[in-house]
Design an enzyme around this catalytic site. Structure first.
Site, PDB file in Angstrom:
ATOM      1  N   LYS A 157       0.954  -1.078   0.124  1.00  0.00           N
ATOM      2  CA  LYS A 157       0.532   0.121  -0.392  1.00  0.00           C
ATOM      3  C   LYS A 157       0.776   1.344   0.268  1.00  0.00           C
ATOM      4  O   LYS A 157       1.665   1.531   0.994  1.00  0.00           O
ATOM      5  CB  LYS A 157      -0.178   0.473   1.101  1.00  0.00           C
ATOM      6  CG  LYS A 157      -2.018   1.269   1.214  1.00  0.00           C
ATOM      7  CD  LYS A 157      -2.849   1.365   2.395  1.00  0.00           C
ATOM      8  CE  LYS A 157      -3.360   2.360   2.543  1.00  0.00           C
ATOM      9  NZ  LYS A 157      -5.036   2.722   3.946  1.00  0.00           N
TER      10      LYS A 157
ATOM     11  N   LYS B 166      -2.756  -1.280  -3.780  1.00  0.00           N
ATOM     12  CA  LYS B 166      -2.878  -0.576  -4.061  1.00  0.00           C
ATOM     13  C   LYS B 166      -2.141   1.108  -3.486  1.00  0.00           C
ATOM     14  O   LYS B 166      -1.329   1.344  -3.169  1.00  0.00           O
ATOM     15  CB  LYS B 166      -3.893  -0.986  -2.775  1.00  0.00           C
ATOM     16  CG  LYS B 166      -4.114   0.400  -2.730  1.00  0.00           C
ATOM     17  CD  LYS B 166      -5.188   0.144  -0.917  1.00  0.00           C
ATOM     18  CE  LYS B 166      -6.258   1.563  -1.095  1.00  0.00           C
ATOM     19  NZ  LYS B 166      -6.667   2.231   0.668  1.00  0.00           N
TER      20      LYS B 166
END
Ligand code: PBG
Length: 327
Positions: free
Chosen positions: A196, A248
């Site tokens: 992330k 992400k």
């Protein structure tokens, strides 16, 4: 050029040939809808994400029924509490909005799709960070793990089938897994937001959850420059027992996604985040881009790069289009 033998265009000649030669296709079952649920009786629009709302529990119930009818694989719930504090007590309170919404949606929808929950403190802390703060103001990794363990229990008890660990604390997967197993929740699965990145594309999300964050998350989320580190984070989470790993944002990190997909023995998902949504919506609203084609291409590309499933704010609409095409 009568000696030209190799003609890749042959397979593009007709719609039927193109359909047959298509390498991958998107299916509704591999789409997950992120949903925001607020306290109070009325749903509210999110200005920076046209078409996305902060649901009330009631409107979320209706939305999850529509999502199941469209055949999508699941929903990922985010809570938007009225009151926040330093340690994010709303996250572990059984009557906190996220846990209330989880119970309501699981009751509403049963097993026709997978109800999943965001496991992170940022929606619940008054400073907006994903963890608790040490006296010197830094995000305290190990103290945060204790909060995540409590949060995991609260979410599992509320009926969440899959916990989305998005806080980027070291050791979070192992910590949560241990607590779940000790409490008899061996079958509650863990989705690790492994790679992330500290991304500008989360901008509209901050409005979506009414975040109070000042500053940034660069001491815990990844530097967008780092591909190797993204792969390493996925490996660590797999070793700690993650059932699924995630990359992400998605669209700007397709290289990381492809590399994680190549090495991972567990499913790999990707999150097409708020900014990716809003950019296409904004350009389409100006008439600068074909909305439907851009939406389809963006999600298809994430699948092509290696994602087994995609979290996208277009999940239900895209599934509806796919169902029409296959009707
Ligand atoms: C953290 C979290 C964020 C998003 C999902 N989980 C925000 C952040 O890390 O700053 C962003 C999702 C999006 O932008 O769509 N709980």
């Amino acid at each position: 050029m009568s000696n030209l033998v190799i003609r890749p265009r042959r397979l593009r000649t007709t719609p039927a040939l193109r359909r047959l030669a298509s390498e991958i296709r998107v299916h509704p079952a591999e789409l997950i809808l992120p949903m925001f649920v607020r306290e109070g009786d009325d749903a509210r629009p999110i200005a920076s994400m046209p078409g996305v709302v902060q649901h009330s529990v009631d409107s979320a119930r209706r939305a999850v029924v529509a999502a199941a009818e469209a055949g999508i694989g699941g929903v990922m719930l985010f809570g938007v509490p009225d009151v926040r504090d330093a340690t994010g007590t709303g996250a572990t309170d059984p009557n906190g909005i996220l846990n209330v919404a989880t119970r309501a949606l699981v009751e509403e929808i049963g097993d026709s799709l997978v109800v999943q929950t965001d496991l992170c403190l940022d929606e619940f802390t008054d400073h907006g960070h994903c963890g608790v703060l040490a006296p010197d103001g830094r995000v305290d990794n190990d103290a945060t793990l204790l909060r995540y363990q409590d949060m995991a229990l609260a979410q599992a008890r509320a009926g969440s089938a899959l916990l989305g660990l998005s806080g980027m604390m070291d050791g979070q997967v192992a910590a949560v897994r241990e607590t779940l197993d000790a409490a008899g929740f061996e079958d509650t699965a863990v989705l690790a937001y492994s790679a992330k990145y500290a991304s500008a594309y989360y901008g509209p999300f901050r409005e979506a959850v009414a975040s109070t964050l000042t500053g940034n998350r660069r001491t815990y989320q990844l530097d967008p420059a780092n591909r190797r580190e993204g792969v390493r984070e996925a490996q660590i989470d797999i070793d700690e027992g993650a059932d699924i790993v995630m990359v992400k944002p998605a669209g700007s990190y397709l290289d990381v996604l492809a590399e994680v997909a190549a090495m991972s023995p567990v499913p790999v998902w990707a999150y097409q985040v708020s900014g990716e949504y809003s950019m296409i919506e904004a350009a389409a609203a100006q008439g600068w881009i074909d909305r439907r084609r851009a939406v389809e291409e963006s999600v298809l590309s994430i699948r092509r790069a290696g994602a087994d499933a995609v979290l996208t704010y277009w999940a239900v609409e895209l599934a509806t289009w796919l169902n029409e095409e296959n009707a």
